[in-house]
Design an enzyme around this catalytic site. Structure first.
Site, PDB file in Angstrom:
ATOM      1  N   LYS A   1       0.570   7.614  11.101  1.00  0.00           N
ATOM      2  CA  LYS A   1       1.318   6.645  10.296  1.00  0.00           C
ATOM      3  C   LYS A   1       2.443   6.022  11.105  1.00  0.00           C
ATOM      4  O   LYS A   1       2.947   6.597  12.078  1.00  0.00           O
ATOM      5  CB  LYS A   1       1.890   7.301   9.040  1.00  0.00           C
ATOM      6  CG  LYS A   1       3.050   8.268   9.312  1.00  0.00           C
ATOM      7  CD  LYS A   1       3.610   8.849   8.019  1.00  0.00           C
ATOM      8  CE  LYS A   1       4.740   9.855   8.324  1.00  0.00           C
ATOM      9  NZ  LYS A   1       5.291  10.467   7.118  1.00  0.00           N
TER      10      LYS A   1
ATOM     11  N   ARG B   1       6.251  16.030  -7.740  1.00  0.00           N
ATOM     12  CA  ARG B   1       6.085  16.974  -6.637  1.00  0.00           C
ATOM     13  C   ARG B   1       7.077  18.112  -6.790  1.00  0.00           C
ATOM     14  O   ARG B   1       8.246  17.884  -7.116  1.00  0.00           O
ATOM     15  CB  ARG B   1       6.280  16.271  -5.293  1.00  0.00           C
ATOM     16  CG  ARG B   1       5.227  15.202  -5.048  1.00  0.00           C
ATOM     17  CD  ARG B   1       5.398  14.473  -3.745  1.00  0.00           C
ATOM     18  NE  ARG B   1       4.386  13.431  -3.611  1.00  0.00           N
ATOM     19  CZ  ARG B   1       4.334  12.557  -2.617  1.00  0.00           C
ATOM     20  NH1 ARG B   1       5.237  12.605  -1.654  1.00  0.00           N
ATOM     21  NH2 ARG B   1       3.385  11.648  -2.585  1.00  0.00           N
TER      22      ARG B   1
ATOM     23  N   HIS C   1      -2.929   0.341  -1.488  1.00  0.00           N
ATOM     24  CA  HIS C   1      -4.000   0.755  -0.582  1.00  0.00           C
ATOM     25  C   HIS C   1      -4.867  -0.443  -0.256  1.00  0.00           C
ATOM     26  O   HIS C   1      -5.292  -1.180  -1.150  1.00  0.00           O
ATOM     27  CB  HIS C   1      -4.827   1.880  -1.212  1.00  0.00           C
ATOM     28  CG  HIS C   1      -4.021   3.104  -1.483  1.00  0.00           C
ATOM     29  ND1 HIS C   1      -3.429   3.349  -2.703  1.00  0.00           N
ATOM     30  CD2 HIS C   1      -3.648   4.128  -0.666  1.00  0.00           C
ATOM     31  CE1 HIS C   1      -2.740   4.480  -2.638  1.00  0.00           C
ATOM     32  NE2 HIS C   1      -2.859   4.973  -1.412  1.00  0.00           N
TER      33      HIS C   1
ATOM     34  N   ASP D   1       2.935   2.139  -4.723  1.00  0.00           N
ATOM     35  CA  ASP D   1       1.839   2.626  -3.891  1.00  0.00           C
ATOM     36  C   ASP D   1       0.760   1.557  -3.764  1.00  0.00           C
ATOM     37  O   ASP D   1       0.289   1.021  -4.772  1.00  0.00           O
ATOM     38  CB  ASP D   1       1.246   3.877  -4.534  1.00  0.00           C
ATOM     39  CG  ASP D   1       0.942   4.953  -3.521  1.00  0.00           C
ATOM     40  OD1 ASP D   1       1.123   4.695  -2.329  1.00  0.00           O
ATOM     41  OD2 ASP D   1       0.548   6.054  -3.938  1.00  0.00           O
TER      42      ASP D   1
ATOM     43  N   HIS E   1      -2.928   3.152   3.663  1.00  0.00           N
ATOM     44  CA  HIS E   1      -1.891   3.401   2.658  1.00  0.00           C
ATOM     45  C   HIS E   1      -0.624   2.654   3.086  1.00  0.00           C
ATOM     46  O   HIS E   1      -0.261   2.673   4.265  1.00  0.00           O
ATOM     47  CB  HIS E   1      -1.528   4.885   2.580  1.00  0.00           C
ATOM     48  CG  HIS E   1      -2.681   5.814   2.387  1.00  0.00           C
ATOM     49  ND1 HIS E   1      -2.823   6.605   1.275  1.00  0.00           N
ATOM     50  CD2 HIS E   1      -3.750   6.108   3.187  1.00  0.00           C
ATOM     51  CE1 HIS E   1      -3.917   7.347   1.388  1.00  0.00           C
ATOM     52  NE2 HIS E   1      -4.494   7.055   2.549  1.00  0.00           N
TER      53      HIS E   1
ATOM     54  N   GLN F   1       6.268   5.508  -7.161  1.00  0.00           N
ATOM     55  CA  GLN F   1       5.915   4.946  -5.860  1.00  0.00           C
ATOM     56  C   GLN F   1       5.327   3.551  -6.039  1.00  0.00           C
ATOM     57  O   GLN F   1       4.503   3.332  -6.927  1.00  0.00           O
ATOM     58  CB  GLN F   1       4.897   5.839  -5.154  1.00  0.00           C
ATOM     59  CG  GLN F   1       5.446   7.156  -4.672  1.00  0.00           C
ATOM     60  CD  GLN F   1       4.432   7.936  -3.853  1.00  0.00           C
ATOM     61  OE1 GLN F   1       3.253   7.964  -4.182  1.00  0.00           O
ATOM     62  NE2 GLN F   1       4.885   8.567  -2.787  1.00  0.00           N
TER      63      GLN F   1
ATOM     64  N   CYS G   1      -3.335   7.764  -4.422  1.00  0.00           N
ATOM     65  CA  CYS G   1      -4.471   7.275  -3.641  1.00  0.00           C
ATOM     66  C   CYS G   1      -5.832   7.762  -4.141  1.00  0.00           C
ATOM     67  O   CYS G   1      -6.796   6.965  -4.145  1.00  0.00           O
ATOM     68  CB  CYS G   1      -4.279   7.580  -2.161  1.00  0.00           C
ATOM     69  SG  CYS G   1      -3.652   9.218  -1.769  1.00  0.00           S
TER      70      CYS G   1
END
Length: 665
Positions: A492, A386, A408, A406, A538, A404, A357
């Protein structure tokens, strides 16, 4: 004779009752054998609790969630008693209930072996048969220390009790809330029927009335575990067990475990040659083999196409960045424990990215934006890394390196509800395409008691939470609250999907972020030309591609539907003379995008069929003399059924249609 007035709650119905002063909770539920504890004013109590005037009392059934926890914690006490009777030198650690079971940690000279567990089970059955009574008593800290002088780990808990938050997920001692809280200390005595003390343990309770109320249990395994979950502490021996409200429920649970073991994606990954974890790479870092790479590519192609269809623009960002980016985003110091340490290079500190992000924010900020561009939707397959402790890494479902999907969305505040609904519809459609159609929603919110763990004003949090709540309610799906589970920057919604054997997995997430736009100074020009701050939403559809992959392997037990199967058709000739015709058919299938492998081995036909079955190929394409003469083929399916004499065109169209329809066959 004086009376006490209480309110009894049953299935939401409230009824006032007058009882004799001194009445115990068990007397209210004497004719309800499934009730094993009481909830009084919201707090769980033993059935031996003496009712007070004005109490609101509700029975706790043994097959409820709280009932299971009480049953299992009581069984943990019985196990600990059995261990100390068999191994008097054993020192007690912690023994809380956990999902589907319980454990207890012990400090013993030598590790437990399976034969030890058999002995412990036998002794537990004896204790259960005795019908020992669980009896609660309050003790002072000093008295507790005196009584438990020979239990060093209990003494440590007593000393730390002021820092243990009841029910806290970040307790200073793993599982400690089952033993001590921030208030009074209690010890539970186990009394034999003649009143003699059989055993005792530091515990907050509540417990079953007697050990005889444990209907069914089994010890599962032993393992090493660090005291208080800290690898700097001594390694203890942990015994895991399970307990259920009936023998039938226990058998069902054991069957589910067997089925889960059969579906274990790590095992199937080896058997189907999908992926591996080479030691040379490091723990939690996967490589995908050719067949596994096919499934990965199909997943990627699908979700990339779907994002573009849903109005997202595909972007790309690097794997490393200067450390300062994560201070701007606010992730440091909140996520420091899950990030790999920085690398020093040319006078700056660089970090491998744990999330995408912040980089998407830089793309947004690369030029001036207008309200006419919003919603602006960015998407990428971003590789992130991670740091996970080695003890929690588990195949593909808990890794250190992941991809991911991912995305946005940058929107105005007014656009946020519609965008979240759009994203939720997108997510649910994706899950259904992959054969996951049993799900519910979870709404993760801020923990108001820990303001230092969250950023933003009360007004921001209230507004964001309400938007998510409204969209979730409108969906008509079951919604479960998750207080304190929000990210530091906003609440979330997560989609919790149940797989083929009923296990729940957290899959996709949608998060409302009012923090990062502020940190990065993101703006758009409004209709009046003045600058405004967008809201950032997100969303991750797979979440981690690796985790979603592992869930799919277990959901399908490796028998993927045709559109996902690495090999969709296995060509099997009855004899070598049939190979040329089979090759022609395979070439035509490949031209239509079908993934075909022809078995050229010298094995007998039945062995080739067996090999294809073990590889869980959906279609086995057979060609024999009759097919050769007629220009036809035969299909054998995974379930053993067969379709003979199909024209080549008919056979091709059958596979193509199953793939296009994403048929679950």
């Amino acid at each position: 004779m004086s009376e006490t007035k209480v309110t009894v709650i049953d299935a939401g119905e409230r009824a006032e009752r007058a009882v004799t002063t001194g009445t115990k909770a068990w007397e209210l539920f004497a004719e309800e054998p499934s009730i094993i504890a009481a909830r009084v004013g919201g707090d769980l109590k033993d059935l031996a609790y003496e009712l007070g005037d004005g109490d609101e009392v509700e029975g706790v059934a043994i097959d409820s969630k709280d009932g299971h926890d009480i049953l299992r914690h009581s069984c943990a006490h019985v196990m600990a008693q059995a261990v100390q009777e068999l191994y008097p030198e054993a020192k007690l650690g912690i023994g809380p209930p956990i999902e589907n079971g319980f454990y207890y940690d012990f400090d013993v000279p030598t590790p437990f072996v399976p034969e030890d567990l058999d002995k412990i089970e036998t002794r537990m059955r004896k204790i259960i048969k005795e019908g020992q009574r669980f009896s609660r008593r309050v003790v002072s800290d000093d008295d507790a220390r005196e009584e438990l002088a020979d239990e060093p780990y209990k003494l440590e808990l007593i000393g730390l009790k002021g820092g243990v938050s009841t029910g806290s997920t970040d307790s200073i001692a793993e599982g400690a809330s089952a033993e001590v809280g921030a208030g009074e200390l209690t010890i539970y005595d186990n009394h034999r029927r003649n009143g003699d003390l059989a055993w005792k343990d530091l515990c907050r309770g509540p417990h079953l009335p007697t050990t005889k109320r444990i209907p069914a249990f089994k010890l599962m395994r032993s393992a090493a575990a660090y005291w208080r979950g800290d690898e700097k502490n001594k390694q203890l021996q942990r015994i895991y067990g399970t307990a259920w409200e009936s023998k039938e429920a226990l058998e069902e649970h054991l069957h589910r475990i067997e089925e889960a073991e059969r579906r274990d994606h790590r095992k199937l990954g080896r058997e189907l040659d999908l992926f591996s974890f080479p030691d040379e790479l490091g723990s939690g870092l996967a490589v995908f083999h050719p067949k596994g790479g096919v499934l990965k590519r199909v997943m990627e192609d699908y979700v990339r196409r779907r994002h573009i269809e849903e109005g997202f623009s595909y972007v790309g960002t690097p794997h490393i960045t200067k450390e300062g980016l994560f201070y701007t985003s606010g992730h440091l110091p909140y996520y420091a424990d899950t990030m790999f340490p920085p690398m020093d290079f040319e006078g700056a500190k660089y970090m491998v990215k744990p999330m995408n992000c912040p980089m998407h924010n830089l793309i947004y900020r690369s030029r001036q934006r207008s309200y006419r561009e919003l919603p602006l939707r960015l998407f990428e397959f971003g590789s992130v890394y991670r740091y996970e402790k080695s003890g929690v890494i588990h195949g593909l479902t808990r890794v250190r390196g992941m991809t991911q999907d991912d995305s946005h969305s940058y929107v105005t505040k007014e656009q946020a509800p519609a965008e979240i609904k759009h994203l939720l519809d997108f997510v649910l459609g994706l899950l259904r395409d992959f054969g996951l159609d049993d799900f519910y929603l979870e709404l993760s919110t801020r923990d108001d008691s820990k303001p230092d763990k969250f950023v933003g004003s009360d007004e921001d949090w209230a507004e964001a939470t309400q938007v998510l709540q409204d969209v979730a309610d409108e969906s008509g799906l079951e919604l479960v609250a998750d207080p304190g589970g929000a990210a530091f920057y906003g609440p979330k919604i997560s989609v919790q999907a149940r797989d083929a054997i009923g296990r729940t997995w957290q899959m996709s997430t949608i998060q409302y972020d009012f923090n990062q736009p502020k940190g990065f100074g993101l703006e758009y020009a409004g209709p009046d030309g003045s600058p405004h701050e967008p809201v950032m939403i997100h969303s991750a559809k797979f979440g981690s591609l690796e985790r979603f992959y592992g869930v799919l392997v277990e959901h399908y037990a490796g028998a993927f539907p045709p559109w996902l199967a690495p090999v969709q058709v296995a060509g099997i000739p009855v004899a070598e003379r049939h190979l040329d015709f089979l090759d022609e058919v395979a070439t035509r299938m490949r031209a239509r995008g079908i993934r075909v492998e022809v078995d050229y081995s010298d094995e007998r036909m039945q062995k080739k069929i067996r090999n294809a079955q073990l590889q869980k190929v959906p279609y086995m394409l057979l060609v024999g003399d009759r097919d050769l003469e007629a220009g036809t083929v035969s299909f054998r399916f995974r379930d053993g059924e067969q379709a003979n004499g199909l024209s080549v065109d008919e056979a091709i169209e059958q596979v193509v249609k199953a793939v296009e329809d994403k048929a679950q066959v």
